[in-house]
Motif scaffolding. Structure first.
Motif, short mmCIF file in Angstrom:
data_model
loop_
_atom_site.label_atom_id
_atom_site.label_comp_id
_atom_site.label_asym_id
_atom_site.label_seq_id
_atom_site.Cartn_x
_atom_site.Cartn_y
_atom_site.Cartn_z
N LEU A 94 0.94 -1.34 -0.04
CA LEU A 94 0.07 -0.28 -0.08
C LEU A 94 0.83 1.19 -0.02
CD1 LEU A 94 -2.57 -0.98 2.71
CD2 LEU A 94 -2.98 -0.92 -0.01
N VAL A 95 0.29 2.15 -0.87
CA VAL A 95 1.05 3.59 -0.70
C VAL A 95 -0.29 4.44 -0.56
CG1 VAL A 95 2.18 5.24 -2.18
CG2 VAL A 95 2.54 2.98 -2.57
N THR A 96 -0.22 5.52 0.40
CA THR A 96 -0.88 6.24 0.48
C THR A 96 -0.70 7.59 0.17
OG1 THR A 96 -1.71 4.91 2.56
CG2 THR A 96 -2.60 7.29 2.44
N VAL A 97 -1.42 8.51 -0.20
CA VAL A 97 -1.11 10.00 -0.81
C VAL A 97 -2.45 10.43 -0.42
CG1 VAL A 97 -0.86 11.51 -2.65
CG2 VAL A 97 0.22 9.14 -2.87
N GLY A 98 -2.19 11.46 0.69
CA GLY A 98 -3.28 12.15 1.15
C GLY A 98 -4.18 11.20 1.83
N VAL A 99 -5.45 11.25 1.30
CA VAL A 99 -6.44 10.24 1.88
C VAL A 99 -6.58 8.97 1.06
CG1 VAL A 99 -7.66 12.02 3.30
CG2 VAL A 99 -8.32 11.49 1.17
N GLN A 100 -6.08 8.93 -0.08
CA GLN A 100 -6.14 7.87 -1.12
C GLN A 100 -5.29 6.74 -0.98
OE1 GLN A 100 -9.01 7.38 -3.49
NE2 GLN A 100 -7.66 5.49 -3.33
N ASP A 101 -5.56 5.48 -0.89
CA ASP A 101 -4.57 4.47 -0.82
C ASP A 101 -4.42 3.77 -2.54
OD1 ASP A 101 -4.15 4.09 1.93
OD2 ASP A 101 -6.10 3.66 2.21
N PHE A 102 -3.23 3.47 -2.85
CA PHE A 102 -2.99 2.82 -3.82
C PHE A 102 -2.00 1.45 -3.68
CE2 PHE A 102 -3.05 7.30 -4.37
CZ PHE A 102 -3.94 7.95 -5.77
N VAL A 103 -2.18 0.80 -5.03
CA VAL A 103 -1.28 -0.25 -5.13
C VAL A 103 -0.75 -0.02 -6.50
CG1 VAL A 103 -2.16 -1.73 -3.35
CG2 VAL A 103 -3.15 -1.92 -5.59
N PHE A 104 0.33 -0.94 -6.71
CA PHE A 104 0.95 -0.81 -8.12
C PHE A 104 0.44 -2.05 -8.64
CE2 PHE A 104 3.33 2.72 -6.74
CZ PHE A 104 3.41 3.61 -7.80
N VAL A 105 -0.18 -2.09 -9.76
CA VAL A 105 -0.38 -3.58 -10.29
C VAL A 105 0.09 -3.70 -11.86
CG1 VAL A 105 -2.42 -4.72 -11.17
CG2 VAL A 105 -2.72 -3.21 -9.23
N GLU A 106 0.55 -4.73 -12.02
CA GLU A 106 1.14 -5.06 -13.26
C GLU A 106 -0.05 -5.16 -14.24
OE1 GLU A 106 4.39 -7.94 -15.50
OE2 GLU A 106 2.76 -9.15 -14.05
N ALA A 136 1.16 0.03 -13.29
CA ALA A 136 0.08 1.19 -13.33
C ALA A 136 -0.42 1.27 -11.43
CB ALA A 136 -1.30 0.80 -13.99
N ARG A 137 -0.37 2.71 -11.32
CA ARG A 137 -0.72 2.99 -9.94
C ARG A 137 -2.22 2.89 -9.88
NH1 ARG A 137 0.29 8.72 -6.97
NH2 ARG A 137 -1.60 9.26 -7.97
N VAL A 167 4.54 -5.99 -4.01
CA VAL A 167 4.56 -6.12 -2.43
C VAL A 167 5.91 -5.43 -1.89
CG1 VAL A 167 2.76 -7.70 -2.60
CG2 VAL A 167 5.03 -8.53 -2.44
N ASP A 168 6.93 -5.61 -2.53
CA ASP A 168 8.14 -5.16 -2.00
C ASP A 168 8.99 -4.36 -2.94
OD1 ASP A 168 10.35 -5.40 -0.33
OD2 ASP A 168 11.42 -6.65 -1.60
N GLY A 169 9.35 -3.01 -2.25
CA GLY A 169 9.96 -2.03 -3.13
C GLY A 169 9.02 -1.17 -4.00
N VAL A 170 7.93 -1.02 -3.14
CA VAL A 170 6.88 -0.19 -3.75
C VAL A 170 7.11 1.36 -3.78
CG1 VAL A 170 5.41 0.06 -1.75
CG2 VAL A 170 4.27 0.07 -3.75
N LEU A 171 7.86 1.88 -3.25
CA LEU A 171 8.33 3.13 -2.80
C LEU A 171 9.35 3.63 -4.11
CD1 LEU A 171 9.17 3.98 0.90
CD2 LEU A 171 7.02 4.17 -0.62
N ARG A 172 10.03 2.54 -4.77
CA ARG A 172 10.87 2.61 -5.88
C ARG A 172 10.08 2.54 -7.43
NH1 ARG A 172 13.73 -0.66 -2.97
NH2 ARG A 172 13.47 -2.31 -4.23
N ALA A 173 8.59 2.07 -7.17
CA ALA A 173 7.96 1.75 -8.40
C ALA A 173 7.48 3.19 -8.97
CB ALA A 173 6.76 0.93 -8.01
N ILE A 174 7.45 3.12 -10.46
CA ILE A 174 7.03 4.36 -11.06
C ILE A 174 5.79 3.79 -12.40
CG2 ILE A 174 7.84 6.07 -12.77
CD1 ILE A 174 10.47 5.69 -11.41
N PRO A 175 4.80 4.37 -12.29
CA PRO A 175 3.78 4.12 -13.21
C PRO A 175 4.55 4.03 -14.78
CG PRO A 175 2.86 5.77 -11.72
CD PRO A 175 4.28 5.68 -11.39
N GLY A 176 4.28 2.83 -15.42
CA GLY A 176 4.50 2.72 -16.60
C GLY A 176 5.91 2.25 -16.71
N GLN A 177 6.63 2.11 -15.88
CA GLN A 177 7.92 1.41 -15.76
C GLN A 177 8.12 0.04 -15.97
OE1 GLN A 177 9.31 1.48 -11.54
NE2 GLN A 177 11.49 1.02 -12.14
#
Length: 159
Positions: free
Chosen positions: A88-100, A107-108, A135-145
């Motif tokens: 999970l990544v939280t930006v403001g009040v919205q939660d996100f995950v990075f999905v292949e 994609a965020r 699930v691991d290294g999510v802070l390094r994930a970039i959409p479209g990467q």
């Protein structure tokens, strides 16, 4: 199990709902139970509602006055996908995950949580059980990467 549930969380609890009981000290295996009572009065001083759950099969070491966490699980009314909190990544009040979304492309994806637990959360909306999630290294994930995934199976929907 007797629990004092915060006012904000009490509205998701229903009689007969399945709950997981976990201890914060990690000394007990998680136990499953069912809610047998949800109080109809809010304690004005603590802003909490009394809830009772029955444990069908207590695990060895469970004893009175042990501090535990009551985690509501989805039942037939809603299915939830369990993901590790590290996803999970939280930006403001919205939660996100990075999905292949395509092979090797991230994609965020915004998600709605049914419940956030100590180690795992239950996603009510935004994920399908077969989605591949970082699930691991999510802070390094970039959409479209472009990524080379290492596979890890996540839990099926709780019912």
């Amino acid at each position: 199990v007797v629990a004092d549930v915060p006012e904000a969380d009490a509205n998701v609890l229903r009689l007969g709902q399945t709950v997981r009981i976990e201890d914060d000290g990690h000394s007990l295996a998680p136990m499953n139970g069912r809610i047998v009572h949800v109080g109809n009065m809010l304690d004005a001083a603590t802003r909490r509602v009394a809830v009772r759950a029955h444990i069908a099969e207590p695990v060895p070491g469970a004893r009175p006055e042990l501090f535990v966490r009551l985690v509501p699980l989805a039942d037939g009314a809603e299915a939830a996908v369990e993901v590790p909190n590290s996803a999970l990544v939280t930006v403001g009040v919205q939660d996100f995950v990075f999905v292949e979304r395509a092979p090797g492309l991230l994609a965020r994806t915004p998600v709605t949580l049914a419940h956030r637990g100590r180690l795992v959360s239950h996603v009510r909306a935004g994920l399908k059980p077969d989605d591949r999630v970082v699930v691991d290294g999510v802070l390094r994930a970039i959409p479209g990467q472009k990524v080379e995934p290492k596979l890890q199976t996540i839990a099926s929907p709780q019912k």
